[in-house]
Scaffold this motif. Structure first.
Motif, PDB file in Angstrom:
ATOM      1  N   ALA A 233       0.774  -1.210   0.017  1.00 28.83           N
ATOM      2  CA  ALA A 233      -0.038   0.097  -0.043  1.00 28.83           C
ATOM      3  C   ALA A 233       0.808   1.258   0.068  1.00 28.83           C
ATOM      4  CB  ALA A 233      -0.869  -0.091   1.159  1.00 28.83           C
ATOM      5  N   PRO A 234       0.540   2.315  -0.822  1.00 31.89           N
ATOM      6  CA  PRO A 234      -0.744   2.217  -1.690  1.00 31.89           C
ATOM      7  C   PRO A 234      -0.585   1.929  -2.963  1.00 31.89           C
ATOM      8  CG  PRO A 234       0.290   4.606  -1.357  1.00 31.89           C
ATOM      9  CD  PRO A 234       1.048   3.670  -0.574  1.00 31.89           C
ATOM     10  N   ALA A 235      -1.562   1.438  -3.573  1.00 33.93           N
ATOM     11  CA  ALA A 235      -1.668   0.870  -4.724  1.00 33.93           C
ATOM     12  C   ALA A 235      -2.320   1.870  -5.762  1.00 33.93           C
ATOM     13  CB  ALA A 235      -2.514  -0.336  -4.887  1.00 33.93           C
ATOM     14  N   VAL A 236      -1.799   1.753  -6.994  1.00 35.20           N
ATOM     15  CA  VAL A 236      -2.239   2.666  -8.095  1.00 35.20           C
ATOM     16  C   VAL A 236      -2.851   1.804  -9.253  1.00 35.20           C
ATOM     17  CG1 VAL A 236      -1.100   4.896  -7.576  1.00 35.20           C
ATOM     18  CG2 VAL A 236      -0.181   3.126  -9.079  1.00 35.20           C
ATOM     19  N   PHE A 237      -3.804   2.255 -10.194  1.00 37.64           N
ATOM     20  CA  PHE A 237      -4.494   1.637 -11.396  1.00 37.64           C
ATOM     21  C   PHE A 237      -3.094   0.804 -12.334  1.00 37.64           C
ATOM     22  CE2 PHE A 237      -6.429   1.342 -15.408  1.00 37.64           C
ATOM     23  CZ  PHE A 237      -7.471   0.410 -15.136  1.00 37.64           C
ATOM     24  N   ILE A 238      -2.467   1.712 -12.628  1.00 39.06           N
ATOM     25  CA  ILE A 238      -1.333   1.414 -13.690  1.00 39.06           C
ATOM     26  C   ILE A 238      -0.411   0.345 -13.083  1.00 39.06           C
ATOM     27  CG2 ILE A 238       0.231   2.845 -13.479  1.00 39.06           C
ATOM     28  CD1 ILE A 238      -0.849   1.976 -16.542  1.00 39.06           C
ATOM     29  N   GLN A 239      -0.483   0.009 -11.691  1.00 36.08           N
ATOM     30  CA  GLN A 239       0.563  -0.870 -11.234  1.00 36.08           C
ATOM     31  C   GLN A 239       0.164  -2.210 -11.470  1.00 36.08           C
ATOM     32  OE1 GLN A 239       0.720  -0.255  -7.157  1.00 36.08           O
ATOM     33  NE2 GLN A 239       2.248  -1.852  -6.593  1.00 36.08           N
ATOM     34  N   PHE A 240      -1.158  -2.346 -11.870  1.00 34.51           N
ATOM     35  CA  PHE A 240      -1.731  -3.902 -12.013  1.00 34.51           C
ATOM     36  C   PHE A 240      -1.521  -4.352 -13.277  1.00 34.51           C
ATOM     37  CE2 PHE A 240      -4.054  -2.255  -8.431  1.00 34.51           C
ATOM     38  CZ  PHE A 240      -4.145  -3.193  -7.363  1.00 34.51           C
ATOM     39  N   PHE A 241      -0.987  -3.225 -14.168  1.00 30.43           N
ATOM     40  CA  PHE A 241      -0.686  -3.830 -15.639  1.00 30.43           C
ATOM     41  C   PHE A 241       1.192  -4.136 -15.717  1.00 30.43           C
ATOM     42  CE2 PHE A 241      -4.482  -1.509 -15.814  1.00 30.43           C
ATOM     43  CZ  PHE A 241      -5.326  -2.339 -16.567  1.00 30.43           C
TER      44      PHE A 241
ATOM     45  N   VAL B 112      -3.880   8.394  -1.574  1.00 27.00           N
ATOM     46  CA  VAL B 112      -3.053   8.619  -2.658  1.00 27.00           C
ATOM     47  C   VAL B 112      -4.370   8.479  -3.869  1.00 27.00           C
ATOM     48  CG1 VAL B 112      -1.398   7.680  -4.321  1.00 27.00           C
ATOM     49  CG2 VAL B 112      -0.949   7.743  -1.901  1.00 27.00           C
ATOM     50  N   PRO B 113      -4.222   9.222  -4.903  1.00 27.53           N
ATOM     51  CA  PRO B 113      -5.325   9.168  -6.105  1.00 27.53           C
ATOM     52  C   PRO B 113      -4.802   7.835  -6.919  1.00 27.53           C
ATOM     53  CG  PRO B 113      -4.561  11.251  -5.977  1.00 27.53           C
ATOM     54  CD  PRO B 113      -3.623  10.518  -4.982  1.00 27.53           C
ATOM     55  N   TYR B 114      -6.009   7.028  -7.112  1.00 32.79           N
ATOM     56  CA  TYR B 114      -5.816   5.684  -7.370  1.00 32.79           C
ATOM     57  C   TYR B 114      -5.281   5.766  -8.915  1.00 32.79           C
ATOM     58  CZ  TYR B 114      -6.954   0.883  -8.343  1.00 32.79           C
ATOM     59  OH  TYR B 114      -7.101  -0.556  -8.730  1.00 32.79           O
TER      60      TYR B 114
ATOM     61  N   SER C 260     -12.041   9.002  -8.682  1.00 33.80           N
ATOM     62  CA  SER C 260     -12.570   9.095  -7.441  1.00 33.80           C
ATOM     63  C   SER C 260     -12.120   8.041  -6.359  1.00 33.80           C
ATOM     64  CB  SER C 260     -14.154   9.126  -7.339  1.00 33.80           C
ATOM     65  OG  SER C 260     -14.615   7.638  -7.505  1.00 33.80           O
ATOM     66  N   LEU C 261     -11.424   7.266  -6.725  1.00 29.63           N
ATOM     67  CA  LEU C 261     -10.781   6.288  -5.631  1.00 29.63           C
ATOM     68  C   LEU C 261      -9.695   6.582  -5.360  1.00 29.63           C
ATOM     69  CD1 LEU C 261     -11.465   2.628  -7.608  1.00 29.63           C
ATOM     70  CD2 LEU C 261     -12.589   3.881  -5.642  1.00 29.63           C
ATOM     71  N   ARG C 262      -9.415   6.360  -3.992  1.00 22.00           N
ATOM     72  CA  ARG C 262      -8.273   6.656  -3.102  1.00 22.00           C
ATOM     73  C   ARG C 262      -7.590   5.336  -2.451  1.00 22.00           C
ATOM     74  NH1 ARG C 262      -9.046  10.469  -5.571  1.00 22.00           N
ATOM     75  NH2 ARG C 262      -9.054  12.712  -4.978  1.00 22.00           N
ATOM     76  N   SER C 263      -6.257   5.185  -2.464  1.00 18.16           N
ATOM     77  CA  SER C 263      -5.448   4.095  -1.826  1.00 18.16           C
ATOM     78  C   SER C 263      -4.629   4.872  -0.846  1.00 18.16           C
ATOM     79  CB  SER C 263      -4.748   3.324  -2.706  1.00 18.16           C
ATOM     80  OG  SER C 263      -4.329   2.266  -2.153  1.00 18.16           O
TER      81      SER C 263
END
Length: 534
Positions: free
Chosen positions: A294-302, A478-480, A472-475
């Motif tokens: 943590a924190p995680a961001v969207f692009i990290q999953f690719f 941190v903005p997702y 709108s998500l946060r981790s």
């Protein structure tokens, strides 16, 4: 919350002892107070509390010959290394000659300072600490006449050996993955980060299971506010059991009602080490090989681990491919439904004629046709996972071929729909992270429904709503969607495309704000200067 409220409702009201136990996480059946000075009394309490369990080993003996003092050791079979106990504790204690003038207190200090040839020797005076140490693989030493016991570190037992991770395979890179042992996992991380600023804090979560949970971060790189937020959320967990990191993940995430994962989990030590260096915090749970980041961001999953071990041009091409794969797995059936139901003019005429000929004998509309095939493939996928490995693969492959061919011959679905659903299924398998792939599988059905209702307009509306939700998500604050939204040019080189390693000058700004610079200037490799050589 309802579950926690139900647990507390059964407890006696206005009970100070109960409240203290809740705050400390102490099991309700563990006796309160300090140890007794008589060994036999302490042993009776241990036997009564554990229900005379056969795996609780108790060995009584005496120390000294002229003035023998009664003593006993207690350990849990299967959680300790018995060779350490017999060679470095029992043998020393039973063969030592002590002066007759030794009091129990003198003997206690002598054992602690001279005889206990093991690490992690500490005093325990409360019964809760005794049972916590005993059930964690420690050996407890009771001395007659002393209301304090010694806890010696003798952890051992059988663990799964270090193997290659099965969920995150890499063509290039280390071949070791985490195990179910907390200490083994932390050791694998420390082998990669030999820095004293790599801090580890451990706490117990679970009022019944007393599961060890470790928080690991690099002091001076990790954002102190994020570290404190992680600790705060972990301390606020009041639950009876924690058996896997998924329990923790669901209790510390920012947004509960979302299909997208807001924490990243991995079973690769090199991935955890790389994220710690970027400033993230690792949550390690005893009993599972999956570590939370943590924190995680969207692009990290690719991003795959070998992206950083290969050249930047190859890694960039593969990342573009993964994003395209995710998009195909998300919208392919919905696009087919929209095109064949509402927007036939967008399809080339020969292809429209071919699709119409195939669908002539199909009694269902495109949406029902796609729904039947998608549900069938999901059933086959789940069956392949649950069945034994050798049988599951055969069932998945043969079942897909047989059912697909039979469905086409029976006129239930068209050949084009089988092709679309097959491509979608393969694309979902090619997504590097299972957590984001399962999200695409669920959103796909919503987009199919919108496509059946409004065509391409419905698909676009669905994608816009998904994008708004992602933004709108946060981790952990941190903005997702960072560093894409908000856009941070300095960190854009590690998103859909990857810049060369020598261009990684800064760490992610929204994750780390104190120690930004990760490498020196002029790291770009240069050919030798021929003028200087001459």
């Amino acid at each position: 919350m309802l579950f926690q409220w139900g647990l507390r409702k059964k407890q006696p009201a206005n009970s100070a002892t109960t409240k203290e136990q809740e705050q400390s996480g102490q099991a309700k059946d563990v006796p309160n107070g300090s140890l007794d000075t008589i060994v036999n009394v302490n042993i009776d309490i241990v036997q009564r509390t554990t229900g005379n369990s056969s795996d609780i080993v108790i060995r009584r003996f005496t120390i000294g010959e002229e003035n023998p003092i009664h003593a006993a050791i207690v350990f849990t079979d299967g959680l300790v290394d018995e060779k350490i106990i017999y060679n470095f504790l029992l043998e020393s204690l039973m063969t030592v000659n002590i002066p007759s003038s030794f009091s129990p207190k003198d003997l206690f200090l002598f054992i602690e300072q001279k005889l206990a040839a093991v690490g992690g020797v500490k005093h325990v005076q409360q019964w809760f600490d005794v049972f916590s140490s005993l059930l964690s693989g420690q050996t407890i030493i009771f001395i007659d006449g002393i209301p304090t016991a010694l806890s010696a570190s003798t952890k051992g037992g059988e663990y799964r050996s270090i193997e290659e991770p099965s969920t995150q395979l890499a063509i290039r890179g280390p071949r070791e993955g985490f195990t179910e042992s907390l200490r083994t996992n932390t050791a694998m991380i420390r082998r990669r980060i030999k820095n004293p600023n790599l801090w580890l804090e451990t706490m117990k979560i679970g009022e019944v299971t007393q599961t060890d949970v470790g928080i690991m971060y690099i002091k001076g790189i990790a954002n102190d506010e994020i570290v404190e937020e992680v600790k705060k959320r972990l301390r606020s967990i009041h639950i009876d059991s924690v058996f896997e990191s998924g329990y923790i993940e669901q209790l510390i995430e920012d947004q509960t009602f979302t299909l997208f994962p807001t924490t990243y989990h991995t079973e690769r030590p090199d991935v955890v080490a790389a994220n710690l260096v970027e400033g993230r915090v690792a949550v390690i749970v005893d009993g599972t090989p999956f570590v939370l980041l943590a924190p995680a961001v969207f692009i990290q999953f690719f991003q795959a681990v070998e992206d950083y071990y290969a050249r930047f041009d190859i890694a960039t091409a593969l990342r573009f491919l993964r994003v395209l794969i995710f998009f195909i797995s998300l919208v392919a059936p919905a696009v087919y439904i929209s095109a064949t139901t509402f927007h036939q003019e967008m399809i080339p005429t020969p292809l429209v004629i071919a699709i119409a000929a195939q669908r002539e004998a199909v009694p269902f509309p495109a949406f029902v046709e796609a729904l039947i095939m998608e549900v069938t493939f999901e059933i086959l996928r789940e069956a392949g996972v649950r069945l034994p490995r050798a049988v599951g693969q055969a069932v998945s492959i043969v079942g897909a071929l047989v059912i697909g061919q039979s469905a086409v011959e029976a006129g239930i679905v068209s050949s084009a729909m089988v092709i679309i659903v097959s491509i979608t299924a393969i694309a979902s398998f090619a997504t590097p992270s299972f957590a984001i792939a399962i999200s695409a599988r669920l959103i796909r059905f919503l987009l199919m429904f919108l496509a059946a209702m409004f065509g391409f307009y419905g698909v676009i509306i669905g994608l816009l709503l998904m994008t708004i939700h992602l933004c709108s998500l946060r981790s952990f604050g941190v903005p997702y969607m960072s560093p894409l939204a908000p856009f941070i040019p300095a960190n854009a080189g590690d998103t859909i495309f990857r810049v060369p390693t020598w261009a990684f000058k800064e760490r992610p700004r929204l994750i780390n704000q104190a120690n930004i610079i990760r490498q020196g200037e002029n790291q770009r490799p240069q050919p030798p200067d021929e003028t200087n050589n001459e």
